[in-house]
Enzyme design. Structure first.
Site, short mmCIF file in Angstrom:
data_model
loop_
_atom_site.label_atom_id
_atom_site.label_comp_id
_atom_site.label_asym_id
_atom_site.label_seq_id
_atom_site.Cartn_x
_atom_site.Cartn_y
_atom_site.Cartn_z
N ASN A 79 0.82 -1.21 0.00
CA ASN A 79 0.00 0.00 0.00
C ASN A 79 0.86 1.26 0.00
O ASN A 79 0.57 2.23 -0.71
CB ASN A 79 -0.92 0.01 1.23
CG ASN A 79 -2.27 -0.59 0.95
OD1 ASN A 79 -2.68 -0.71 -0.20
ND2 ASN A 79 -2.97 -0.99 1.98
N GLU A 106 -6.93 -6.75 5.33
CA GLU A 106 -6.55 -7.59 4.19
C GLU A 106 -6.75 -9.07 4.49
O GLU A 106 -6.25 -9.92 3.75
CB GLU A 106 -5.09 -7.32 3.81
CG GLU A 106 -4.05 -7.82 4.79
CD GLU A 106 -3.72 -6.83 5.91
OE1 GLU A 106 -2.64 -6.96 6.51
OE2 GLU A 106 -4.54 -5.93 6.17
N HIS A 113 -3.30 3.10 -1.94
CA HIS A 113 -4.42 2.29 -1.46
C HIS A 113 -5.36 1.86 -2.59
O HIS A 113 -6.04 0.84 -2.46
CB HIS A 113 -5.21 3.07 -0.40
CG HIS A 113 -4.41 3.32 0.85
ND1 HIS A 113 -4.11 2.32 1.74
CD2 HIS A 113 -3.84 4.45 1.34
CE1 HIS A 113 -3.39 2.82 2.73
NE2 HIS A 113 -3.20 4.10 2.51
N ASP A 123 -6.59 -1.89 -2.94
CA ASP A 123 -7.98 -2.33 -3.09
C ASP A 123 -8.14 -3.26 -4.28
O ASP A 123 -8.89 -4.24 -4.24
CB ASP A 123 -8.90 -1.11 -3.27
CG ASP A 123 -9.04 -0.29 -1.99
OD1 ASP A 123 -8.61 -0.77 -0.92
OD2 ASP A 123 -9.57 0.83 -2.07
#
Length: 346
Positions: free
Chosen positions: A220, A255, A225, A229
Site C-alpha cells: 500500500n 486484508e 491504497h 484495493d
C-alpha cells in the site's frame, strides 16, 4: 432509535473525537467522525475494543482500516431508508386489505340475506321469473365483489412482495463487504455458527481457513491504497473461484479473508488452500492507471478443523494462530493447526 443526550455532553464528545482524529492522523471526513464520535461515547463496546487493540498495536489508521471500521460498526446503527419506510408501507398495505375483507364480509352477509328473502318469496308463490331474476342479480353482485376483492388482494400481495424484496436487498447490503463484494464478518460469523451446529448434529467435518496478504502495508505504501484495493478484489475473485458452492468465503477485516468449508477435512482444506495460494502467486497485476506491471502478490494461509463443542471464537483463534505461524516461518505458504506447539490442544 437514536438516543437523545445533553447538548453539552455531545459537544464534549465531538471535541474529543476531533482531538483523537488529529492525534492519529485521521482525515476529518463525516464517516471517520461517525466512528470516532461513537468511540468517544463508548456506546459500541466492540468498536471500542477493536480501536484500542489497534492503538495498542501501534497500527496505522489508513484508508482501508477507517473504511472497514465505518462499514462494520458505524453503519450498523443507522437504519437504512428501506428499513425506516417498511413499517408505514406494511401498515398501509394491511389496512387496505383489512378494509376490503371487512367490506366483502359485510356485503356477503347482505347477499345471503337477500337470497334468503328470495327463498321466502318462492315459498309464498311469487312469479318464478321474478324470483330467478332477483336471484341472478344477487349472484352477479356477489361475483363482481369477489372479483374486486381478488384484484385488491393481488395488489396488496404485490406491495408486500415489493417490501420483502426491499428488505432482502437491505439485508444483502448489510451482510456484504462493499470493496470485495464478499460476505462481511457478520455474515461469516452467522454462517459459521450454523455450520458448527450442523457439524455436531451430523458428525461431518468442518474446516476453516484464513488468508492474509504478505507485506500488504508495504504494498500500500509503495503503490497506493487504490492498488491495494485492486489486490483485495483479485484475492476475493480467486477465493470464490476455488471454493465449492456450499462453502462461504468472506472478508474478515483489513486484508484478511476467510472461508468456511462444511464437510471438508483438514487435508481437503489444505489442498484447497494450496490451490488458492498458488493461483494468487501466479496472478499478473497491472496498475490500471498506467498499465505498470506490479510485483507478484503472495498470501499466507492458516487452517483449522472444528472440534465438537468448541466455540466459534476458539476455532477462529486456532486458525489465526496457524496463519501467523505461516507468516513467521517465511510467508507465502499454507500452515495447518497440526504445526502449532500444543497450546491449542484439546
Amino acid at each position: 432509535m437514536f438516543e437523545e443526550f445533553d447538548p453539552q455532553y455531545a459537544a464534549a464528545m465531538a471535541d474529543r473525537a476531533d482531538r483523537l482524529m488529529a492525534q492519529y492522523g485521521i482525515p476529518r471526513t463525516p464517516a471517520n467522525f461517525a466512528v470516532w464520535f461513537s468511540y468517544s461515547r463508548g456506546d459500541l463496546p466492540e468498536l471500542k475494543q477493536v480501536i484500542e487493540i489497534l492503538i495498542a498495536g501501534k497500527k496505522r489508521f489508513d484508508t482501508t482500516t477507517c473504511r472497514e471500521l465505518f462499514s462494520k460498526y458505524a453503519t450498523s446503527n443507522i437504519p437504512s431508508a428501506a428499513a425506516r419506510e417498511v413499517p408505514g408501507q406494511l401498515k398501509a398495505a394491511m389496512d387496505q386489505a383489512t378494509r376490503y375483507v371487512a367490506q366483502t364480509i359485510a356485503e356477503n352477509r347482505s347477499h345471503i340475506q337477500a337470497m334468503g328473502d328470495v327463498a321466502e318469496k318462492a315459498e309464498g308463490g311469487i312469479d318464478p321469473i321474478t324470483l330467478v331474476q332477483s336471484l341472478m342479480n344477487e349472484l352477479n353482485k356477489a361475483a363482481t365483489r369477489a372479483i374486486e376483492l381478488e384484484r385488491s388482494l393481488n395488489d396488496t400481495s404485490r406491495e408486500l412482495d415489493t417490501i420483502r424484496d426491499s428488505l432482502n436487498r437491505a439485508e444483502q447490503r448489510a451482510n456484504t463487504d462493499t470493496l470485495t463484494d464478499l460476505p462481511n464478518r457478520r455474515a461469516v460469523e452467522e454462517f459459521l455458527r450454523t455450520a458448527q451446529t450442523a457439524a455436531m448434529e451430523t458428525g461431518e467435518a468442518l474446516g476453516l481457513l484464513m488468508m492474509d496478504v504478505d507485506h500488504f502495508k508495504k504494498f500500500n505504501d509503495n503503490f497506493g491504497h487504490g492498488v491495494g484495493d485492486q489486490v483485495l478484489r483479485l484475492l476475493a475473485r480467486v477465493l470464490r473461484e476455488r471454493l465449492r458452492e456450499r462453502d462461504l468465503p468472506g472478508r474478515y477485516g483489513g486484508e484478511e479473508l476467510i472461508a468456511v468449508l462444511p464437510g471438508a477435512s483438514l487435508s481437503v482444506c489444505e489442498s484447497v488452500a494450496e490451490q488458492i495460494r498458488r493461483s494468487i502467486s501466479e496472478c499478473k497485476i497491472t496498475r490500471r492507471s498506467n498499465g505498470e506491471m506490479l510485483p507478484a502478490v503472495t498470501v499466507s494461509i492458516g487452517i483449522a478443523q472444528f472440534r465438537p463443542g468448541e466455540s466459534a471464537v476458539q476455532l477462529v483463534e486456532r486458525c489465526d494462530a496457524a496463519l501467523y505461524l505461516a507468516k513467521r516461518i517465511g510467508r507465502n505458504r499454507v500452515v495447518t493447526e497440526t504445526r502449532l506447539e500444543g497450546q491449542y490442544a484439546a
